[in-house]
Design a protein around this motif. Structure first.
Motif, short mmCIF file in Angstrom:
data_model
loop_
_atom_site.label_atom_id
_atom_site.label_comp_id
_atom_site.label_asym_id
_atom_site.label_seq_id
_atom_site.Cartn_x
_atom_site.Cartn_y
_atom_site.Cartn_z
N HIS A 161 54.49 69.00 43.81
CA HIS A 161 54.44 69.93 42.79
C HIS A 161 53.42 69.41 41.41
O HIS A 161 53.30 70.34 40.59
N GLY A 162 52.99 68.22 41.60
CA GLY A 162 51.75 67.97 40.52
C GLY A 162 52.47 67.30 39.30
O GLY A 162 51.35 67.29 38.56
N ARG A 163 53.57 67.06 39.14
CA ARG A 163 54.03 66.92 37.86
C ARG A 163 53.82 65.49 37.47
O ARG A 163 53.62 64.93 36.81
N SER A 164 54.04 64.67 39.02
CA SER A 164 53.57 63.32 38.59
C SER A 164 52.71 62.95 39.82
O SER A 164 53.00 62.48 41.17
N PRO A 165 51.25 63.42 39.84
CA PRO A 165 50.56 63.39 40.91
C PRO A 165 50.18 62.24 41.75
O PRO A 165 50.45 62.43 43.18
N ARG A 166 50.17 61.07 41.11
CA ARG A 166 50.06 59.73 42.15
C ARG A 166 51.19 59.59 43.14
O ARG A 166 51.11 59.10 44.17
N ARG A 167 52.46 59.50 42.16
CA ARG A 167 53.47 59.22 43.01
C ARG A 167 53.89 60.21 43.99
O ARG A 167 54.07 59.96 45.14
#
Length: 265
Positions: A182-188
């Motif tokens: 969803h891209g809210r915490s992109p790396r994780r």
């Protein structure tokens, strides 16, 4: 850089990665340390068991390290190409972000991590069985039964609903990404997306990968054949129709192993 050029460059780099892994495996197999690439075939254990007992072994640390490197090379050569549609779809979806290269790398790393974990379990179980066989004359003489059982298990699994549910997930990379990223915490999320897809990929292919332990891991020919089958099942339209014939062929192979060895019992 224009998008079509980026796509071609990404595909070329990915192909180079897979080709490099194949070349490394081929070179290793032809070199003086090939013994660390291979595991003994369960179907041939009665014949080679005494020789394995007589040969001096490397330290546990060295052997484990070399087997781990070999497994990661196998994953890069066999499994990463089967997941290319997911990686390429994700790359195109994140091109607007300045960190798209990092996110794509994390996705691939997560996928490799899932397969590395499966490799630890599979190698540990195989090593435990071989250790037990080396201490048991009965199991050493009838080790072909384990090989036949692994081949039969792979054949039966071709008909399972779990395999087909996992294949459905792998065949829809865009839907899979939208469900898990969803891209809210992109790396994780990128790393976990790779892990999640790796788990479903293992769900599709674990039984076929275990064939490497039945016939002896390290055979480049076997790896090419299994990699092609798994890629076809996941990514080609006609891949849906090869599952059941392959299952029948594997069950027939298992029966042949039993017949060939039972006549000498």
């Amino acid at each position: 850089m224009k998008t079509p050029l980026r796509s071609r460059l990404f595909a070329s780099l990915f192909a180079a990665l897979a080709a490099g892994a194949w070349i490394a495996l081929w070179s290793w197999d032809a070199g003086p340390y090939a013994r660390y690439l291979h595991h003994a075939s369960w179907t041939e254990l009665p014949g080679i068991g005494p020789m394995c007992r007589a040969l001096p072994g490397a330290s546990i640390t060295l052997a484990a390290s070399l087997h781990s490197v070999a497994w990661l090379l196998m994953i890069a050569a066999m499994m990463l190409p089967t997941a290319f549609p997911l990686f390429d779809t994700f790359r195109r979806m994140t091109l607007s972000r300045t960190s798209w290269r990092t996110l794509t790398a994390l996705l691939i790393a997560g996928y490799a991590t899932a397969w590395a974990a499966f490799g630890l379990v599979a190698h540990g179980f195989d090593a435990a069985l071989h250790l037990l066989a080396e201490r048991s004359s009965t199991l050493l003489a009838d080790g072909w039964l384990i090989g036949a059982a692994i081949v039969a298990l792979a054949g039966v699994y071709q008909f399972s609903s779990l395999k087909h549910r996992c294949l459905d997930k792998c065949r829809s990379p865009l839907m899979f990404i939208t469900e898990h990223w969803h891209g809210r915490s992109p790396r994780r999320e990128s790393f976990l997306l790779g892990v999640s897809h790796g788990v479903f990929c293992i769900g599709c292919c674990w039984a076929l990968m275990l064939l490497m332990f039945a016939v002896g891991t390290g055979s480049v020919g076997w790896m090419l054949a299994l990699g092609a089958i798994m890629a076809a099942e996941k990514n080609l339209r006609w891949g849906r129709v090869i599952g059941r014939p392959l299952g029948v062929a594997l069950l027939a192979w298992s029966a042949w192993i039993v017949v060939q060895n039972a006549r000498f019992v």
